[in-house]
Write an enzyme that holds these catalytic residues in place. Structure first.
Site, PDB file in Angstrom:
ATOM      1  N   ARG A   1       0.821  -1.200   0.000  1.00 46.97           N
ATOM      2  CA  ARG A   1       0.000   0.000   0.000  1.00 46.97           C
ATOM      3  C   ARG A   1       0.860   1.258   0.000  1.00 46.97           C
ATOM      4  NH1 ARG A   1      -5.178  -1.072   0.699  1.00 46.97           N
ATOM      5  NH2 ARG A   1      -5.677   1.137   0.986  1.00 46.97           N
TER       6      ARG A   1
ATOM      7  N   HIS B   1      -7.256  12.366   0.929  1.00 45.64           N
ATOM      8  CA  HIS B   1      -8.215  12.221   2.021  1.00 45.64           C
ATOM      9  C   HIS B   1      -7.991  13.348   3.015  1.00 45.64           C
ATOM     10  CE1 HIS B   1      -9.185   8.254   0.465  1.00 45.64           C
ATOM     11  NE2 HIS B   1      -7.920   7.899   0.556  1.00 45.64           N
TER      12      HIS B   1
END
Length: 246
Positions: free
Chosen positions: A128, A190
């Site tokens: 990730r 985000h």
């Protein structure tokens, strides 16, 4: 008038609180003296007759297929909104679902709605991407947030949201983040991104107001909140080792 902000499929696409970008827009409108309402749209049956902005938040891979199925019921509206210039902000997997499609790590393919160019593919190195993300956008200035994704984004190099200052963004050595087509925006940022980046929020609000034939001027309370955002941005930029021009 009352501005209507649609948050699409928030029960599945709000993993990082990104559906709350709708609340940021609505509150800034109220501080500016306008009326605003947020409509949670879980499928086409919930769609209001008119929308002034659309938020598509991020979800998890376990919700990709059910989220896609619900968004598919609004496919015609999404295409029409994009063509008409309605501001649409999509984040993370919500953005990926508006792309040409998603290739998963197990070799599967989730067809996208093809509202935005490009596709999401597994990382070449695996694992990730997580951490601070800083982007220099020609339209919106420097944008900050955090990224948390296991896919990279390709075939949209001609229309990025901006260039990477810190972080990975779209990956594959592109030095780019996000994708833009008119007022349809896709990003890994985000935060929620509009809370951390008031300039981006106000750019969307100005476009919404212009389309509605009214003026948007940030209210007094907006300046107070934006001061907190500025402190948060400064701390994140310092942590990421980014020094902006004076």
């Amino acid at each position: 008038m009352t501005f209507t902000i649609a948050a699409l499929v928030p029960s599945l696409l709000n993993t990082n609180g990104d559906a709350e970008n709708a609340a940021v827009l609505a509150q800034r409108l109220r501080w500016a003296g306008h009326e605003a309402r947020i409509v949670a749209v879980e499928d086409a049956a919930d769609l209001p007759a008119h929308v002034d902005a659309v938020i598509v938040g991020s979800g998890s891979d376990s919700t990709l297929e059910p989220a896609r199925a619900r968004l598919l019921t609004m496919h015609d509206e999404l295409r029409r909104w994009g063509t008409e210039g309605v501001p649409i902000l999509s984040i993370g997997t919500g953005w990926e679902l508006l792309s040409w499609g998603i290739e998963t790590a197990d070799g599967g393919i989730v067809e996208g709605l093809a509202v935005l160019p490009g596709r999401a593919v597994p990382r070449a190195e695996g694992g990730r991407i997580t951490g601070d993300l800083v982007v220099r956008s020609p339209r919106f200035g420097h944008l900050v947030g955090f990224e948390n994704h296991a896919r990279e984004y390709v075939q949209a190099e001609a229309s990025p949201l901006g260039r990477i200052v810190a972080g990975e963004g779209n990956g594959r050595g592109s030095s780019q983040e996000g994708v833009v087509m008119g007022w349809v925006l896709g990003t890994h940022l985000h935060g929620p991104v509009l809370a951390k980046n008031p300039a981006l929020a106000d750019a969307m609000l100005t476009e919404m107001a212009t389309r509605a034939g009214v003026a948007y001027e940030p209210g007094e309370q907006t300046a107070v909140v934006d001061a907190f955002a500025a402190e948060a941005r400064a701390a994140q930029l310092k942590a990421a080792g980014v020094a902006l021009p004076a």
